[in-house]
Design a protein around this motif. Structure first.
Motif, mmCIF file in Angstrom:
data_model
loop_
_atom_site.group_PDB
_atom_site.id
_atom_site.type_symbol
_atom_site.label_atom_id
_atom_site.label_comp_id
_atom_site.label_asym_id
_atom_site.label_seq_id
_atom_site.Cartn_x
_atom_site.Cartn_y
_atom_site.Cartn_z
ATOM 1 N N SER A 40 0.842 -1.191 0.000
ATOM 2 C CA SER A 40 0.000 0.000 0.000
ATOM 3 C C SER A 40 0.879 1.243 0.000
ATOM 4 O O SER A 40 2.097 1.152 0.208
ATOM 5 C CB SER A 40 -0.899 0.005 1.242
ATOM 6 N N THR A 81 -8.322 -3.315 -4.407
ATOM 7 C CA THR A 81 -8.787 -2.893 -3.096
ATOM 8 C C THR A 81 -8.872 -4.100 -2.178
ATOM 9 O O THR A 81 -9.378 -5.149 -2.579
ATOM 10 C CB THR A 81 -10.155 -2.205 -3.199
ATOM 11 N N ALA A 83 -10.145 -5.494 1.569
ATOM 12 C CA ALA A 83 -10.990 -5.232 2.731
ATOM 13 C C ALA A 83 -10.184 -5.433 4.005
ATOM 14 O O ALA A 83 -9.382 -6.371 4.110
ATOM 15 C CB ALA A 83 -12.199 -6.154 2.718
ATOM 16 N N GLN A 84 -10.398 -4.559 4.972
ATOM 17 C CA GLN A 84 -9.712 -4.643 6.247
ATOM 18 C C GLN A 84 -10.566 -5.413 7.239
ATOM 19 O O GLN A 84 -11.781 -5.254 7.299
ATOM 20 C CB GLN A 84 -9.437 -3.240 6.799
ATOM 21 N N HIS A 88 -11.485 -0.881 9.711
ATOM 22 C CA HIS A 88 -11.020 0.310 9.020
ATOM 23 C C HIS A 88 -11.469 0.264 7.565
ATOM 24 O O HIS A 88 -11.874 -0.789 7.051
ATOM 25 C CB HIS A 88 -9.492 0.411 9.092
ATOM 26 N N ARG A 89 -11.389 1.403 6.914
ATOM 27 C CA ARG A 89 -11.794 1.450 5.513
ATOM 28 C C ARG A 89 -10.863 0.593 4.658
ATOM 29 O O ARG A 89 -9.725 0.347 5.020
ATOM 30 C CB ARG A 89 -11.806 2.894 5.011
ATOM 31 N N ASP A 90 -11.386 0.150 3.539
ATOM 32 C CA ASP A 90 -10.590 -0.669 2.630
ATOM 33 C C ASP A 90 -9.334 0.082 2.197
ATOM 34 O O ASP A 90 -9.317 1.314 2.151
ATOM 35 C CB ASP A 90 -11.412 -1.033 1.389
ATOM 36 N N LYS A 91 -8.292 -0.685 1.888
ATOM 37 C CA LYS A 91 -7.059 -0.058 1.425
ATOM 38 C C LYS A 91 -6.736 -0.536 0.019
ATOM 39 O O LYS A 91 -7.149 -1.621 -0.404
ATOM 40 C CB LYS A 91 -5.891 -0.349 2.360
ATOM 41 N N ARG A 92 -5.990 0.273 -0.713
ATOM 42 C CA ARG A 92 -5.574 -0.075 -2.064
ATOM 43 C C ARG A 92 -4.112 -0.498 -2.020
ATOM 44 O O ARG A 92 -3.281 0.178 -1.416
ATOM 45 C CB ARG A 92 -5.763 1.106 -3.014
#
Length: 204
Positions: A40, A81, A83-84, A88-92
């Motif tokens: 990331s 993307t 998923a966490q 927390h929000r998803d990360k790329r």
């Protein structure tokens, strides 16, 4: 470690796209990804703080994300993307493509190597020593010595914890060079402090 050749960027063949000229920061980010891990922007920032900052500089988060967008547009990286699990929000996350690996390999092998440009703020200040009190000059040198020794210790620690354990790997070798560089800066500060003492004795 992920296989970095198993995915292609979405859309048309990236080899047909027009390749922009990348700034040095772009090559540095692509170089971090060339070690084969899916990372990331946050991961890239942490790694650059443990490596690049000792011999080049560590780009900001905004610069890293800006370069990642440029690299993805060029077809040098692809992203997805994730998923966490912690809420927390998803990360790329990003991975280098075949085209990106070929490009950074070609750059490392063939691009002209510019000589380093020394911008030594401490020496610029001491060059104006005729405008400073002796105590201020010693203070500047003393702080620089502390900085150099701190950086030497951090480079030493990061070299010991390098993710690639092979002693002759590129990152390990450069971290060892960084440790020696900051040791030399520390020793040069000590030598200049001694030069000031000798100068002062000559004026008495």
């Amino acid at each position: 470690m992920r296989n970095v050749t198993d995915r292609k960027p979405d859309g048309a063949d990236a080899g047909d796209a027009e390749r922009p000229e990348l700034p040095a920061t772009g090559w540095a980010v692509l170089g971090l990804l060339s070690f084969g891990e899916e990372l990331s922007g946050y991961d890239l920032k942490k790694w650059s703080d443990r490596s690049l900052r000792f011999f080049y500089w560590s780009p900001s988060f905004s610069q890293i994300y800006g370069e990642l967008k440029r690299l993805e547009k060029a077809g040098y990286v692809s992203s997805r993307t994730v998923a966490q699990e912690t809420g927390h929000r998803d990360k790329r996350v990003y991975v280098i493509t075949d085209e990106g690996m070929a490009a950074v390999r070609r750059w490392a092998r063939e691009a002209p190597v510019e000589p380093p440009v020394l911008k030594h703020g401490v020496m610029l200040r001491l060059w104006l020593g005729h405008l400073l009190e002796d105590d201020r000059m010693r203070e500047v040198l003393g702080r620089h010595r502390e900085f150099a020794e701190t950086m030497r210790q951090r480079a030493e620690a990061d070299a010991a914890a390098a993710r690639d354990a092979e002693a002759r790997s590129g990152p390990a070798l450069v971290l060892k060079w960084s440790e020696r560089f900051y040791a030399a800066e520390r020793d040069l500060a000590d030598a200049m402090l001694a030069d000031l003492e000798e100068r002062d004795r000559g004026h008495t």
